[in-house]
Design a protein around this motif. Structure first.
Motif, PDB file in Angstrom:
ATOM      1  N   LYS A 298       4.657 -87.984  31.847  1.00 33.95           N
ATOM      2  CA  LYS A 298       4.485 -87.915  30.247  1.00 33.95           C
ATOM      3  C   LYS A 298       2.928 -87.213  30.497  1.00 33.95           C
ATOM      4  CE  LYS A 298       5.802 -89.163  25.551  1.00 33.95           C
ATOM      5  NZ  LYS A 298       6.572 -89.811  24.789  1.00 33.95           N
ATOM      6  N   LEU A 299       1.785 -88.106  30.801  1.00 34.53           N
ATOM      7  CA  LEU A 299       0.488 -87.646  30.238  1.00 34.53           C
ATOM      8  C   LEU A 299      -0.310 -86.598  31.376  1.00 34.53           C
ATOM      9  CD1 LEU A 299      -0.413 -91.633  30.432  1.00 34.53           C
ATOM     10  CD2 LEU A 299      -0.162 -89.489  28.235  1.00 34.53           C
ATOM     11  N   LEU A 300       0.983 -85.747  32.303  1.00 33.95           N
ATOM     12  CA  LEU A 300       0.455 -85.316  33.292  1.00 33.95           C
ATOM     13  C   LEU A 300       0.114 -84.237  32.469  1.00 33.95           C
ATOM     14  CD1 LEU A 300      -0.188 -84.479  36.190  1.00 33.95           C
ATOM     15  CD2 LEU A 300       2.021 -83.575  36.154  1.00 33.95           C
ATOM     16  N   PHE A 301       0.745 -83.036  32.362  1.00 39.96           N
ATOM     17  CA  PHE A 301       0.656 -81.948  31.165  1.00 39.96           C
ATOM     18  C   PHE A 301      -0.772 -82.012  30.356  1.00 39.96           C
ATOM     19  CE2 PHE A 301       5.333 -81.307  32.170  1.00 39.96           C
ATOM     20  CZ  PHE A 301       4.744 -80.205  33.087  1.00 39.96           C
ATOM     21  N   PRO A 302      -0.971 -83.084  29.317  1.00 36.15           N
ATOM     22  CA  PRO A 302      -2.209 -83.544  28.719  1.00 36.15           C
ATOM     23  C   PRO A 302      -3.034 -83.437  29.624  1.00 36.15           C
ATOM     24  CG  PRO A 302      -0.563 -84.497  27.741  1.00 36.15           C
ATOM     25  CD  PRO A 302       0.220 -84.145  28.897  1.00 36.15           C
ATOM     26  N   LEU A 303      -2.961 -84.509  30.825  1.00 32.51           N
ATOM     27  CA  LEU A 303      -4.516 -83.991  31.747  1.00 32.51           C
ATOM     28  C   LEU A 303      -4.826 -82.824  31.970  1.00 32.51           C
ATOM     29  CD1 LEU A 303      -3.888 -88.256  32.685  1.00 32.51           C
ATOM     30  CD2 LEU A 303      -5.217 -87.166  31.884  1.00 32.51           C
ATOM     31  N   LEU A 304      -3.261 -82.220  32.574  1.00 28.95           N
ATOM     32  CA  LEU A 304      -3.855 -80.677  32.752  1.00 28.95           C
ATOM     33  C   LEU A 304      -4.488 -80.568  31.942  1.00 28.95           C
ATOM     34  CD1 LEU A 304      -0.888 -80.527  34.970  1.00 28.95           C
ATOM     35  CD2 LEU A 304      -3.198 -80.508  35.691  1.00 28.95           C
TER      36      LEU A 304
ATOM     37  N   ALA B 299     -12.478 -76.770  32.209  1.00 29.39           N
ATOM     38  CA  ALA B 299     -13.448 -76.101  33.013  1.00 29.39           C
ATOM     39  C   ALA B 299     -13.385 -74.804  32.102  1.00 29.39           C
ATOM     40  CB  ALA B 299     -11.569 -75.364  34.086  1.00 29.39           C
ATOM     41  N   VAL B 300     -12.890 -74.562  31.253  1.00 33.83           N
ATOM     42  CA  VAL B 300     -14.045 -73.702  29.734  1.00 33.83           C
ATOM     43  C   VAL B 300     -14.370 -74.304  29.902  1.00 33.83           C
ATOM     44  CG1 VAL B 300     -13.609 -73.613  27.661  1.00 33.83           C
ATOM     45  CG2 VAL B 300     -11.548 -73.253  28.598  1.00 33.83           C
ATOM     46  N   ALA B 301     -15.458 -75.265  29.426  1.00 28.65           N
ATOM     47  CA  ALA B 301     -17.049 -75.948  29.671  1.00 28.65           C
ATOM     48  C   ALA B 301     -18.124 -75.468  30.392  1.00 28.65           C
ATOM     49  CB  ALA B 301     -16.675 -77.622  29.519  1.00 28.65           C
ATOM     50  N   PHE B 302     -17.273 -75.454  31.648  1.00 24.12           N
ATOM     51  CA  PHE B 302     -17.765 -74.734  32.811  1.00 24.12           C
ATOM     52  C   PHE B 302     -18.227 -73.625  32.565  1.00 24.12           C
ATOM     53  CE2 PHE B 302     -17.140 -79.435  34.755  1.00 24.12           C
ATOM     54  CZ  PHE B 302     -18.382 -79.262  34.770  1.00 24.12           C
ATOM     55  N   GLN B 303     -17.177 -72.854  31.991  1.00 19.52           N
ATOM     56  CA  GLN B 303     -17.067 -71.361  32.533  1.00 19.52           C
ATOM     57  C   GLN B 303     -17.604 -70.825  31.010  1.00 19.52           C
ATOM     58  OE1 GLN B 303     -14.254 -69.606  30.917  1.00 19.52           O
ATOM     59  NE2 GLN B 303     -13.626 -67.602  31.896  1.00 19.52           N
ATOM     60  N   VAL B 304     -17.557 -71.203  29.986  1.00 20.84           N
ATOM     61  CA  VAL B 304     -18.580 -70.631  29.157  1.00 20.84           C
ATOM     62  C   VAL B 304     -19.864 -70.866  29.372  1.00 20.84           C
ATOM     63  CG1 VAL B 304     -16.510 -70.375  27.385  1.00 20.84           C
ATOM     64  CG2 VAL B 304     -18.214 -72.889  27.550  1.00 20.84           C
ATOM     65  N   GLN B 305     -20.323 -72.149  30.175  1.00 22.03           N
ATOM     66  CA  GLN B 305     -22.264 -72.054  29.821  1.00 22.03           C
ATOM     67  C   GLN B 305     -22.268 -71.016  31.501  1.00 22.03           C
ATOM     68  OE1 GLN B 305     -24.303 -73.301  29.206  1.00 22.03           O
ATOM     69  NE2 GLN B 305     -25.908 -72.960  30.387  1.00 22.03           N
TER      70      GLN B 305
ATOM     71  N   LEU C 256      -7.968 -81.095  31.529  1.00 16.71           N
ATOM     72  CA  LEU C 256      -9.250 -80.454  32.570  1.00 16.71           C
ATOM     73  C   LEU C 256      -9.206 -79.211  32.812  1.00 16.71           C
ATOM     74  CD1 LEU C 256      -9.898 -81.033  35.568  1.00 16.71           C
ATOM     75  CD2 LEU C 256      -7.599 -80.215  36.481  1.00 16.71           C
ATOM     76  N   GLY C 257      -7.959 -78.132  32.046  1.00 15.26           N
ATOM     77  CA  GLY C 257      -8.591 -76.946  32.045  1.00 15.26           C
ATOM     78  C   GLY C 257      -9.346 -76.457  30.835  1.00 15.26           C
ATOM     79  N   GLY C 258      -9.356 -77.329  30.052  1.00 16.19           N
ATOM     80  CA  GLY C 258     -10.902 -77.923  28.786  1.00 16.19           C
ATOM     81  C   GLY C 258     -11.938 -78.124  28.814  1.00 16.19           C
TER      82      GLY C 258
END
Length: 144
Positions: free
Chosen positions: A2-8, A15-21, A11-13
């Protein structure tokens, strides 16, 4: 499970923080539109190889989907261009708070009306309060 999708999603979020910088820095050296093109080009190459080795779908099905569903790529390009332009001016966190505020607000509206074939999930008082608090955090992050 049940926690897998929120954790993924988290993780995607992240990745976005790295991506925008990373993209913001690239944009300073190459130009906003050029950095957007480079970012999408590298992403396209990565996805090409992922699809080549792991894909099991049908590219030809693209001709049968409603044409509005193809608009997502343009929205992605707009997002990348905007973040490349804004991150050097605001910083990563204020940019992402603004992005998230826009996502939550429009997401709540889409859910409320069940737009684009989604399930109707009405905006209630709790959701309205959460949206107001999110916008208050955006104000606090950007107020000097």
């Amino acid at each position: 499970m049940k926690l897998l999708f929120p954790l993924l999603a988290m993780l995607g979020g992240a990745a976005v923080a790295f991506q925008v910088q990373i993209n913001g820095s690239l944009g300073k050296r190459t130009g906003v539109l050029e950095a957007s093109f480079i970012s999408f080009g590298i992403g396209t190459l990565a996805l090409f190889f992922i699809v080549l080795f792991f894909g099991k779908g049908n590219f030809m099905a693209v001709s049968a989907v409603p044409k509005w569903q193809l608009f997502g790529g343009l929205l992605g390009a707009f997002y990348v261009i905007v973040t490349i332009l804004i991150v050097p001016k605001l910083g990563v966190a204020p940019t992402l708070i603004a992005v998230i505020a826009g996502q939550i607000l429009l997401g709540a509206i889409i859910d409320h009306f069940g737009l684009f074939g989604g399930e109707v999930k009405p905006i209630d008082l709790k959701k309205s309060a959460a949206i107001l608090l999110l916008f208050f955090s955006l104000y606090l992050f950007n107020h000097k």
